[in-house]
Design a protein around this motif. Structure first.
Motif, short mmCIF file in Angstrom:
data_model
loop_
_atom_site.label_atom_id
_atom_site.label_comp_id
_atom_site.label_asym_id
_atom_site.label_seq_id
_atom_site.Cartn_x
_atom_site.Cartn_y
_atom_site.Cartn_z
N GLU A 151 -2.71 3.92 -3.68
CA GLU A 151 -2.11 2.93 -4.53
C GLU A 151 -2.08 1.23 -3.76
OE1 GLU A 151 1.02 3.28 -8.10
OE2 GLU A 151 2.13 2.62 -6.14
N ILE A 152 -2.94 0.42 -4.27
CA ILE A 152 -2.97 -0.86 -3.58
C ILE A 152 -2.35 -1.89 -4.56
CG2 ILE A 152 -4.27 -2.69 -2.64
CD1 ILE A 152 -6.33 -0.55 -1.83
N SER A 153 -1.33 -2.57 -4.40
CA SER A 153 -0.99 -3.68 -5.28
C SER A 153 -0.73 -5.01 -4.42
CB SER A 153 0.24 -3.16 -6.11
OG SER A 153 1.24 -3.19 -5.29
N ILE B 280 0.88 -1.20 0.01
CA ILE B 280 0.04 0.10 0.03
C ILE B 280 1.00 1.15 0.08
CG2 ILE B 280 -1.82 1.15 1.26
CD1 ILE B 280 -2.42 -1.42 2.79
N ASN B 281 0.68 2.08 -1.02
CA ASN B 281 1.47 3.43 -1.03
C ASN B 281 0.60 4.51 -1.29
OD1 ASN B 281 4.09 2.12 -1.50
ND2 ASN B 281 3.53 1.54 -3.32
N LEU B 282 0.94 5.73 -0.44
CA LEU B 282 0.19 6.75 -0.34
C LEU B 282 1.17 7.90 -0.99
CD1 LEU B 282 -2.62 8.21 0.63
CD2 LEU B 282 -1.48 8.43 2.88
N TYR C 114 -3.92 -4.79 -8.79
CA TYR C 114 -3.51 -3.20 -8.80
C TYR C 114 -4.69 -2.27 -8.84
CZ TYR C 114 -1.01 0.83 -9.79
OH TYR C 114 -0.70 2.27 -9.79
N ARG C 115 -4.59 -1.51 -7.93
CA ARG C 115 -5.48 -0.28 -7.99
C ARG C 115 -4.90 1.14 -7.33
NH1 ARG C 115 -11.41 -0.05 -8.54
NH2 ARG C 115 -11.61 2.03 -8.91
N ALA C 116 -5.25 2.13 -8.15
CA ALA C 116 -4.67 3.35 -7.49
C ALA C 116 -6.13 4.23 -7.71
CB ALA C 116 -3.78 3.99 -8.54
N ILE D 206 -8.44 -0.23 4.98
CA ILE D 206 -7.40 0.70 5.42
C ILE D 206 -8.03 1.77 5.95
CG2 ILE D 206 -5.64 2.14 4.36
CD1 ILE D 206 -5.66 0.38 1.97
N SER D 207 -7.61 2.50 7.14
CA SER D 207 -7.94 3.61 7.86
C SER D 207 -7.11 4.71 7.69
CB SER D 207 -8.25 3.24 9.20
OG SER D 207 -8.76 4.39 9.92
N LEU D 208 -7.47 5.70 6.90
CA LEU D 208 -6.63 6.89 6.71
C LEU D 208 -7.05 8.37 7.21
CD1 LEU D 208 -6.41 6.38 2.77
CD2 LEU D 208 -4.45 5.94 4.35
#
Length: 153
Positions: free
Chosen positions: A84-86, A76-78, A111-113, A136-138
């Motif tokens: 972005e989840i891959s 998971i990238n922010l 993959y999803r962004a 995911i909690s942001l």
């Protein structure tokens, strides 16, 4: 040998069961593509899973289904306002039969962004994986606007 010319039959067209099966298969393929689009790549398929984004008071909660994926295989990238989840999973099978050696590999990638609707901060973010569902909690970013002084004329 020359075939006789086709005759035009006036009236209702005849029902072709094979054409009906073909059209039904196309509709089913489209439904699966809409639900979980995928495209082929060198060694497997790339799935684009659906994502739910829910806004709560002070955070965004993002959920997506990643069936058959272990949490160790998820990244998971922010990046600014993009999440972005891959994930990638694969298996290898090796079989030996009477002098033949066969090794097969199958890989699946998710993959999803998505662009997030509000600013979030990485600090305090959490992610958990349960039964193939990633949550995911942001925390929302608190944007403090600088005070603007208005001069009196």
């Amino acid at each position: 040998m020359k075939w006789p010319a086709k005759r035009s039959v006036s009236g209702p067209a005849r029902w072709d069961p094979f054409e009906e099966i073909r059209r039904t298969q196309e509709r089913l393929n489209q439904l699966f593509e809409d639900f979980m689009p995928m495209e082929e790549w060198g060694g497997g398929k790339v799935y684009t899973p659906a994502i739910d984004i829910m806004e709560e008071d002070d955070k965004l909660v993002v959920t997506t289904d990643l069936p058959g994926i272990n949490k160790e295989d998820v990244e998971i990238n922010l990046k600014e306002d993009m999440l972005e989840i891959s994930a990638k999973t694969g298996e290898e099978k090796e079989t030996e039969e009477e002098g033949y050696l066969r090794k097969e590999r199958a890989y699946t990638q998710f993959y999803r962004a998505v662009r997030l609707p509000v600013g979030v901060k990485e600090e305090g973010s959490t992610a958990k994986m349960e039964n193939g569902v990633l949550t995911i909690s942001l925390p929302k970013a608190q944007i403090e606007e600088p005070k603007k002084k208005i001069e009196i004329e």
